[in-house]
Write a protein that holds these residues in place. Sequence first.
Motif, short mmCIF file in Angstrom:
data_model
loop_
_atom_site.label_atom_id
_atom_site.label_comp_id
_atom_site.label_asym_id
_atom_site.label_seq_id
_atom_site.Cartn_x
_atom_site.Cartn_y
_atom_site.Cartn_z
N SER A 28 0.73 -1.11 0.12
CA SER A 28 -0.07 0.06 0.12
C SER A 28 0.85 1.38 0.00
N SER A 29 2.11 1.31 0.60
CA SER A 29 2.90 2.49 0.67
C SER A 29 3.61 2.56 -0.65
N VAL A 30 3.99 1.60 -1.45
CA VAL A 30 4.25 1.58 -2.69
C VAL A 30 3.40 2.07 -3.70
N MET A 31 2.20 1.66 -3.59
CA MET A 31 0.98 1.91 -4.36
C MET A 31 0.88 3.67 -4.40
N PHE A 32 0.89 4.15 -3.00
CA PHE A 32 0.41 5.33 -2.71
C PHE A 32 1.51 6.24 -3.37
N LEU A 33 2.87 5.90 -3.18
CA LEU A 33 3.94 6.58 -3.74
C LEU A 33 4.04 6.67 -5.18
N CYS A 34 3.64 5.37 -5.80
CA CYS A 34 3.35 5.28 -7.11
C CYS A 34 2.12 6.41 -7.78
N PHE A 35 1.09 6.30 -6.97
CA PHE A 35 -0.03 7.29 -7.28
C PHE A 35 0.55 9.02 -7.29
N LEU A 36 0.94 9.08 -5.98
CA LEU A 36 1.67 10.64 -6.19
C LEU A 36 2.72 10.86 -7.16
N ALA A 37 3.53 9.88 -7.65
CA ALA A 37 4.36 9.99 -8.65
C ALA A 37 3.72 10.16 -10.06
N CYS A 38 2.47 9.43 -10.14
CA CYS A 38 1.99 9.69 -11.61
C CYS A 38 1.39 10.79 -11.65
N TRP A 39 0.88 11.19 -10.34
CA TRP A 39 -0.16 12.66 -10.47
C TRP A 39 0.96 13.70 -10.73
N GLY A 40 1.98 13.46 -10.05
CA GLY A 40 3.26 14.74 -10.30
C GLY A 40 3.95 14.47 -11.89
N GLY A 41 3.84 13.61 -12.39
CA GLY A 41 4.32 13.36 -13.76
C GLY A 41 3.21 14.11 -14.53
N ILE A 42 1.89 13.72 -14.38
CA ILE A 42 0.98 14.26 -15.29
C ILE A 42 0.78 15.75 -15.28
N ALA A 43 0.93 16.26 -13.84
CA ALA A 43 1.10 17.71 -13.48
C ALA A 43 2.18 18.28 -14.31
N LEU A 44 3.45 17.78 -14.34
CA LEU A 44 4.58 18.01 -14.93
C LEU A 44 4.28 18.01 -16.30
N GLY A 45 3.39 17.12 -16.93
CA GLY A 45 3.19 17.14 -18.25
C GLY A 45 2.20 18.14 -18.81
N GLN A 46 1.40 18.93 -18.14
CA GLN A 46 0.65 19.75 -18.68
C GLN A 46 1.34 21.11 -18.91
N THR A 47 1.98 20.90 -19.93
CA THR A 47 2.80 22.11 -20.57
C THR A 47 2.13 22.24 -22.30
N PRO A 48 2.39 23.13 -22.92
CA PRO A 48 2.08 23.57 -24.15
C PRO A 48 2.08 22.40 -25.03
N ALA A 49 3.56 21.69 -24.72
CA ALA A 49 3.80 20.57 -25.83
C ALA A 49 2.85 19.44 -25.63
N GLU A 50 2.15 19.19 -24.49
CA GLU A 50 1.52 18.11 -23.86
C GLU A 50 2.08 16.85 -23.95
N ALA A 51 3.37 16.89 -23.72
CA ALA A 51 4.15 15.69 -23.66
C ALA A 51 4.83 15.45 -22.16
N ASP A 52 4.86 14.40 -21.72
CA ASP A 52 5.38 13.75 -20.59
C ASP A 52 6.97 13.77 -20.63
N ILE A 53 7.60 14.63 -20.23
CA ILE A 53 8.80 14.63 -20.35
C ILE A 53 9.64 13.69 -19.36
N LEU A 54 8.97 13.76 -18.08
CA LEU A 54 9.69 12.87 -17.09
C LEU A 54 8.42 12.24 -16.34
N TRP A 55 8.63 10.92 -16.11
CA TRP A 55 7.60 10.11 -15.49
C TRP A 55 8.07 9.31 -14.20
#
Length: 144
Positions: A37-64
Motif C-alpha cells: 500500500s505504501s508503494v502504490m500510494f507513492l506510485c499514485f503521487l508520482a503519477c499525479w506529479g508526472g501528469i502535472a509536469l506534463g501539462q505544458t503547451p507541448a502536451e508531452a510527459d518529459i519526466l515520468w
Amino acid sequence: MSTFLISPNSKDPDLAQPSLFSTIISCLLPDNFWNFSSVMFLCFLACWGGIALGQTPAEADILWPANGLLLGFLLQLPRRYWFSYLVGGVLANIVAHGFFPFSLRMSLIFSVANTVEILFAAHFLTKEDNERLDLTLVADLKRF
C-alpha cells in the motif's frame, strides 16, 4: 512402541508439492500489505506529479517518475511478487489519470505502455539468481 511405515502412495503433507491454485494465489498476493500500500500510494503521487509536469503547451510527459520508482522497488523484490506490484502500478496510473481530463481508453494505453517499459527494464536489470543489484560492483553497474 508402535512403528508406522509410510508407503510411497501415502499423502504426507511434508512431501506434497504445492498445488497450482496455491502457486497462482502466491503470485497474486503482495509480500506485505503495508509495503504494497505504501508503494502504490507513492506510485499514485508520482503519477499525479508526472501528469502535472506534463501539462505544458507541448502536451508531452518529459519526466515520468512513477516508472523509476516502481522499477526500483521491483528490483528489490523476488520475482514472484512482481505481478501484484505491476497490477497495483497500473491501477495507480489509472486513478491518477482520472484526476485529469483523460479518457479511460487513453489511461489504459498509458498504463500498459508504462508497465511494459518497467517490465523490460526490470527483466534486463535482474540477475538470473534473483540476487539484488549492487551498483557498487562493476559487473552490476554495466547491466545498469
